[in-house]
Design an enzyme around this catalytic site. Structure first.
Site, PDB file in Angstrom:
ATOM      1  N   ASP A   1      -1.421 -10.047  -4.138  1.00  0.00           N
ATOM      2  CA  ASP A   1      -3.133 -10.201  -3.898  1.00  0.00           C
ATOM      3  C   ASP A   1      -3.854 -10.248  -4.526  1.00  0.00           C
ATOM      4  O   ASP A   1      -4.152 -10.373  -4.645  1.00  0.00           O
ATOM      5  CB  ASP A   1      -3.309  -8.823  -3.416  1.00  0.00           C
TER       6      ASP A   1
ATOM      7  N   ASP B   1       0.701  -1.434   0.128  1.00  0.00           N
ATOM      8  CA  ASP B   1       0.028   0.406   0.280  1.00  0.00           C
ATOM      9  C   ASP B   1       1.214   1.161  -0.347  1.00  0.00           C
ATOM     10  O   ASP B   1       0.997   2.348   0.872  1.00  0.00           O
ATOM     11  CB  ASP B   1      -0.805  -0.241   1.622  1.00  0.00           C
TER      12      ASP B   1
ATOM     13  N   ASP C   1      -4.580 -13.218   0.423  1.00  0.00           N
ATOM     14  CA  ASP C   1      -2.965 -12.960  -0.291  1.00  0.00           C
ATOM     15  C   ASP C   1      -2.274 -14.680  -0.120  1.00  0.00           C
ATOM     16  O   ASP C   1      -2.584 -15.297   0.768  1.00  0.00           O
ATOM     17  CB  ASP C   1      -2.586 -12.264   0.726  1.00  0.00           C
TER      18      ASP C   1
ATOM     19  N   TYR D   1      -1.152  -8.584  -8.359  1.00  0.00           N
ATOM     20  CA  TYR D   1      -2.925  -7.779  -7.533  1.00  0.00           C
ATOM     21  C   TYR D   1      -3.638  -7.402  -8.470  1.00  0.00           C
ATOM     22  O   TYR D   1      -3.670  -7.003  -9.630  1.00  0.00           O
ATOM     23  CB  TYR D   1      -1.987  -5.944  -7.876  1.00  0.00           C
TER      24      TYR D   1
END
Length: 275
Positions: free
Chosen positions: A167, A9, A240, A128
């Site tokens: 993720d 993040d 994840d 992602y």
């Protein structure tokens, strides 16, 4: 070999930020370095289209001496400073780095969501996965993404074994989140997303954590950042994953979460495998 994957993040906040959260993030990065992974996969870097700045590289070199960097950022027409992925790998390795386009709905292929490292006898790839969004407004596109991503992994798997992390933005089974009954219509736990993850596993891939810990409850990789008590109460989700080609399952040594202390949001996940 040891692999670690983490949705960080914002790598910029981690490397240059001055907030309490930035400090917590750097503490986790220090812990990761001390674990000496062969490869570190990072998601949601949120860098500009030009990638890491000189200041970022200097910080990475200081925090992770002896590692090379590969990165991919969101580019137009996708949103600026959105998504993005990165690898750090030990200097002794020289993998071929690719930045695949999988034919996903626009502009997902331009959001910097996948990087793949090709080693002599296996692939390491990170993802992602797009979030289905508030009100599931992106669920239809997400399902197309899932189909194309599965086809991409299958293509790799035909060439050599695959180790895939990231993720994935889905809790696969009810055991993978604290409150399944309340979330069947929430992004990350819809029937559609879960079914697509099942299809991915059925295509020849093993969820390493669940393979080694088939009945373990309360093991999560994400706690809502905006809910102060989410981690205190372990009200989390496991979204994840380290996936491996089925033919590598018997080589798994461990698949665990790395303790990120008080820091909410994602925690790193670690894989040890005998290659």
């Amino acid at each position: 070999m040891k692999f670690i994957s983490w949705n960080i993040d914002s790598i910029n906040a981690a490397l240059t930020g001055t907030s309490t959260r930035a400090g917590e993030t750097r503490e986790v990065l220090q812990k990761i370095y001390e674990l000496k992974p062969d490869v570190l996969a990072i998601q949601e870097t949120k860098l500009s289209k030009n990638g890491p700045t000189k200041k970022h590289y200097q910080a990475l070199d200081k925090m992770f001496p002896g590692y090379q960097v590969a990165w991919r950022s969101s580019v137009e027409p996708a949103r600026k400073g959105y998504a993005g992925t990165m690898y750090l790998y030990l200097d002794k390795y020289s993998p071929q780095v690719t930045y695949p386009q999988i034919g996903a709905p626009e502009p997902m292929d331009d959001e910097g969501r996948i990087i793949t490292l090709e080693f002599s006898n296996f692939f390491v790839t990170e993802v992602y996965t797009p979030n289905s969004g508030n009100g599931l407004k992106r669920l239809a596109e997400r399902q197309v993404w899932d189909d194309h991503y599965r086809e991409y992994l299958e293509k790799l798997d035909k060439q050599k074994p695959v180790i895939a992390s990231g993720d994935f933005n889905v809790a696969h089974e009810e055991i993978d989140l604290a409150h399944p009954a309340n979330n069947h219509h929430s992004a990350g736990f819809t029937d559609e997303e879960r079914e697509h993850f099942t299809k991915l596993l059925d295509a020849g891939f093993t969820d390493s954590f669940r393979y080694l810990h088939p009945d373990e409850k309360g093991a999560y990789s994400w706690w809502a950042q905006r809910v102060i008590t989410s981690k205190q109460n372990n009200s989390g989700w496991r979204i994840d994953y380290w996936l491996v080609s089925d033919r590598l399952a018997d080589k798994l040594q461990s698949s665990t979460m790395v303790d990120s202390g008080k820091r909410r949001d994602h925690t790193p996940i670690m894989l040890d495998i005998d290659l």
